[in-house]
Scaffold this active site. Structure first.
Site, PDB file in Angstrom:
ATOM      1  N   GLU A  44      20.974  -2.012  11.604  1.00  0.00           N
ATOM      2  CA  GLU A  44      21.723  -1.116  11.527  1.00  0.00           C
ATOM      3  C   GLU A  44      20.629   0.437  11.819  1.00  0.00           C
ATOM      4  O   GLU A  44      19.067  -0.145  12.291  1.00  0.00           O
ATOM      5  CB  GLU A  44      21.344  -0.646  10.056  1.00  0.00           C
ATOM      6  N   ASP A 105       3.381   2.828   7.811  1.00  0.00           N
ATOM      7  CA  ASP A 105       3.814   4.861   7.847  1.00  0.00           C
ATOM      8  C   ASP A 105       2.280   4.709   7.634  1.00  0.00           C
ATOM      9  O   ASP A 105       1.335   4.970   5.816  1.00  0.00           O
ATOM     10  CB  ASP A 105       4.749   4.568   6.998  1.00  0.00           C
ATOM     11  N   ASP A 107       0.036   8.862   6.979  1.00  0.00           N
ATOM     12  CA  ASP A 107       0.719  10.353   7.362  1.00  0.00           C
ATOM     13  C   ASP A 107      -0.480  11.094   7.333  1.00  0.00           C
ATOM     14  O   ASP A 107      -1.431  10.925   5.608  1.00  0.00           O
ATOM     15  CB  ASP A 107       1.487  10.218   6.596  1.00  0.00           C
TER      16      ASP A 107
END
Ligand SMILES: [Zn+2]
Length: 399
Positions: A44, A105, A107
């Site tokens: 995807e 991830d 951040d």
């Protein structure tokens, strides 16, 4: 100079960027992972278009289709999802996820309670050091503790970094397995109201925690100087609240408030006070055995978005996608070079496509190096994948 950071120019510039600079071929090969366990077309992709229109369940069979799709849709942002048992489609409710890189991830907004130089979307070379530490700790753990080899590091485009682990074992890891790795790497626990978020207990420290503290120690003085963690009465209070032993806390408060406000000097005094206190009060050890380590971890250890790691279906921004707000390219970088990266040296779509920009040449070079690093990672992934298949075939033959 007006041309810089003007979002309105993106719709003209992006098609040029995708055709001339985006490493389409190597990107498709990376996504296909040697067509294992499913072909590229089962992966995807999702696009965010101008005006924030969001399209999911896109897929491509080859580079030609990818180029055509990029030109047709002109995405402002590209995200990557999982590999399904069939071609992804919004209408297929029986679709099963078969593979997905193990992703991380990190951040800088999750560091807002400790960083003092910037807040929220802002980022500078000082707070980038938190990312350098995070990258080194996670990369070392993935290699040494889990034996992963194929690890890709990517600048997220604004204020963080992403990590993609493509080893077959990582891609086909189930949810509990992903959760276990995320939990293993998570040492900072608790919300805004919790003052002390790290508890290492009294037993001998796990070797991976020792190793992480060793990495933090390489940067700690520098980060203490940059961030002035305890340089104001308010920040000093935050440190004091991390000390569970009341007597020690009072001694530290008395001494440090009388000192000049240099955080590094204060920290050194704190370490001396702590050492002396522990020598003279053996029974306090149960509460404060690893206090210094706990505080260092709370200041500097990676703060992961664990939901991204735990989930199969979490879409994550693609390498070499453009960040629509900054224009910056999500460049791939080598983990051992993270500390040499400067934020203003990261290429932007504006500087790359504007010959007259003073940064043009340097950014072109940095873009080329990033593509080269990406290539190396993809070649080694394909090699590992070919070897794994050969071994699998041999095992089958032996039966
Ligand atoms: Zn900063």
């Amino acid at each position: 100079m007006v041309a810089h950071y003007d979002e309105n120019l993106l719709s003209d510039m992006l098609p040029v960027y995708y055709t001339r600079l985006f490493p389409q071929n190597i990107f498709c090969r990376w996504l296909a992972c040697g067509n294992s366990p499913q072909p590229l077309s089962n992966r995807e992709l999702s696009f965010t278009l101008a005006d924030d229109v969001y399209i999911r369940y896109l897929s491509i069979s080859n580079q030609k289709e990818f180029q055509a799709l990029l030109q047709k849709k002109c995405p402002y942002k590209l995200d990557i999802g999982a590999v399904y048992n069939n071609k992804p489609s919004i209408s297929r409710h029986d679709a099963v996820v078969l593979a997905r890189e193990l992703v991380f991830d990190i951040d800088l907004t999750d560091y807002d309670e400790v960083r003092t130089c910037c807040q929220e979307a802002k980022v500078c070379d000082k707070c980038w050091k938190f990312m350098v530490i995070a990258c080194e700790i996670i990369h070392t753990s993935l290699k040494d503790d889990f034996g992963f080899q194929n690890i890709l590091w990517v600048f997220s485009g604004r204020r963080g970094i992403h990590c993609w682990v493509s080893d077959f074992e990582a891609r086909t890891l189930d949810s509990p397995g992903r959760g276990a790795i995320a939990d293993y790497l998570c040492l900072i626990i608790g919300g805004d109201n919790q003052n002390k978020k790290v508890h290492l207990g009294v037993d001998n420290l796990h070797s991976s925690i020792r190793r992480s503290i060793g990495i933090i120690d390489k940067y700690f003085d520098e980060v203490m100087l940059d961030q002035e963690f305890i340089g104001t009465p308010e920040r000093l209070q935050k440190l004091l609240k991390m000390i569970p032993d009341e007597t020690l806390r009072d001694i530290v408060e008395n001494n440090l408030t009388k000192m000049p406000q240099s955080s590094l000097e204060r920290w050194k005094s704190f370490v001396n006070i702590y050492d002396t206190y522990l020598r003279e009060n053996g029974n306090a050890i149960r509460k404060i055995k690893y206090l210094l380590e706990e505080i260092k971890i709370q200041y500097c250890y990676p703060r992961l978005d664990v939901n991204v790691t735990k989930g199969f279906n979490h879409l994550l921004k693609s390498p070499f996608s453009i960040h629509p707000k900054t224009g910056k390219v999500s460049v791939v970088f080598k983990p051992n070079n993270a500390r040499n990266m400067k934020l203003d040296e990261i290429p932007t779509i504006y500087t790359l496509l504007d010959d007259s920009s003073p940064d043009n040449v340097q950014h072109q070079n940095n873009m080329r190096s990033a593509v080269k690093i990406f290539q190396e990672v993809v070649f080694s992934l394909e090699k590992a994948e070919a070897m794994r298949r050969r071994n699998d075939a041999n095992t089958t033959l032996e039966f």
